[in-house]
Motif scaffolding. Structure first.
Motif, PDB file in Angstrom:
ATOM      1  N   ARG A   1       0.942  -1.391   0.015  1.00  0.00           N
ATOM      2  CA  ARG A   1      -0.011   0.051  -0.005  1.00  0.00           C
ATOM      3  C   ARG A   1       0.889   1.147  -0.045  1.00  0.00           C
ATOM      4  O   ARG A   1       1.723   1.378   0.850  1.00  0.00           O
ATOM      5  CB  ARG A   1      -0.856   0.188   1.297  1.00  0.00           C
ATOM      6  CG  ARG A   1      -1.865  -1.106   1.087  1.00  0.00           C
ATOM      7  CD  ARG A   1      -3.034  -0.993   2.290  1.00  0.00           C
ATOM      8  NE  ARG A   1      -3.566  -2.300   2.516  1.00  0.00           N
ATOM      9  CZ  ARG A   1      -4.777  -2.418   1.788  1.00  0.00           C
ATOM     10  NH1 ARG A   1      -5.187  -1.746   1.065  1.00  0.00           N
ATOM     11  NH2 ARG A   1      -5.579  -3.774   1.819  1.00  0.00           N
TER      12      ARG A   1
ATOM     13  N   THR B   1       0.062   4.093   0.629  1.00  0.00           N
ATOM     14  CA  THR B   1       0.155   5.197   1.813  1.00  0.00           C
ATOM     15  C   THR B   1       0.728   4.590   3.164  1.00  0.00           C
ATOM     16  O   THR B   1       1.268   5.305   3.917  1.00  0.00           O
ATOM     17  CB  THR B   1      -1.639   4.990   2.430  1.00  0.00           C
ATOM     18  OG1 THR B   1      -2.131   3.718   2.472  1.00  0.00           O
ATOM     19  CG2 THR B   1      -2.372   5.740   1.291  1.00  0.00           C
TER      20      THR B   1
ATOM     21  N   GLY C   1       4.067   5.709   2.247  1.00  0.00           N
ATOM     22  CA  GLY C   1       4.578   6.886   2.427  1.00  0.00           C
ATOM     23  C   GLY C   1       4.400   7.276   4.137  1.00  0.00           C
ATOM     24  O   GLY C   1       5.003   8.345   4.739  1.00  0.00           O
ATOM     25  N   LEU C   2       3.640   6.533   4.873  1.00  0.00           N
ATOM     26  CA  LEU C   2       3.788   6.743   6.479  1.00  0.00           C
ATOM     27  C   LEU C   2       4.961   6.418   6.971  1.00  0.00           C
ATOM     28  O   LEU C   2       5.795   7.122   7.843  1.00  0.00           O
ATOM     29  CB  LEU C   2       2.656   5.926   7.116  1.00  0.00           C
ATOM     30  CG  LEU C   2       0.987   6.558   6.808  1.00  0.00           C
ATOM     31  CD1 LEU C   2       0.077   5.475   7.537  1.00  0.00           C
ATOM     32  CD2 LEU C   2       1.186   8.026   7.427  1.00  0.00           C
TER      33      LEU C   2
END
Length: 170
Positions: free
Chosen positions: A5, A7, A10-11
């Motif tokens: 994922r 995201t 990115g986190l």
């Protein structure tokens, strides 16, 4: 195995960026060297990225064969997928950490024409971007598209299982 994922990557990058920023602040206060990997680490990044891509291309060639005369070793395909995930996660770590270093050193870099620390960090950020891109690409190579079924009810042998609407992995 769950797909990557963006995201989550990115986190991870944001979290490591904050840690890199804090570590650079602490190293500056302690008059220590800035925590940046040297240019020689780009060689390791390149070797890992090329190796991951080469294994992914082998899986892609098998996946795109019109008539499959041989089966791919499922352990090989699974290891390639795990390597792709590891490559993407490592790239997110490198990108985030060195982005934090660049963010901390940017005012100093603007004062000096060229700061070798910032240039090293930018080079490592580029290596991180390449690793994330190759990890995501090879993961896509390992994905098997769902098979069409001849039966009208969709419950045939080749129908994807529940949750596999996009197809499984090779």
């Amino acid at each position: 195995m769950r797909p990557l994922r963006v995201t989550v990557l990115g986190l991870i990058g944001i979290a490591l960026g904050l840690l890199g920023f804090a570590a650079t602040q602490l190293s500056d206060r302690a008059s220590s060297a800035t925590p940046v990997l040297p240019y020689s680490a780009l060689g390791s990044v390149a070797i890992i990225a090329v190796f991951t891509l080469a294994l992914g291309i082998r899986v892609l060639r098998w996946r795109n064969e019109e008539t499959r005369t041989r089966m791919i070793d499922p352990i090989f395909a699974a290891r390639t997928l795990v390597l792709a995930h590891a490559c993407a996660y490592a790239g997110a770590v490198l990108l985030g950490w060195h982005a934090g270093v660049v963010a901390d050193q940017f005012p100093v870099w603007a004062a000096r024409a060229t700061s070798p620390v910032v240039l090293q960090a930018i080079a490592m950020m580029g290596g991180g971007i390449v690793m994330v891109a190759i990890g995501l690409l090879v993961e896509r190579f390992c994905r098997i598209p769902p098979e069409d079924t001849d039966e009208g009810d969709g419950g045939g042998k080749g129908a994807p299982r529940t949750g596999d609407a996009e197809g499984g992995y090779a």
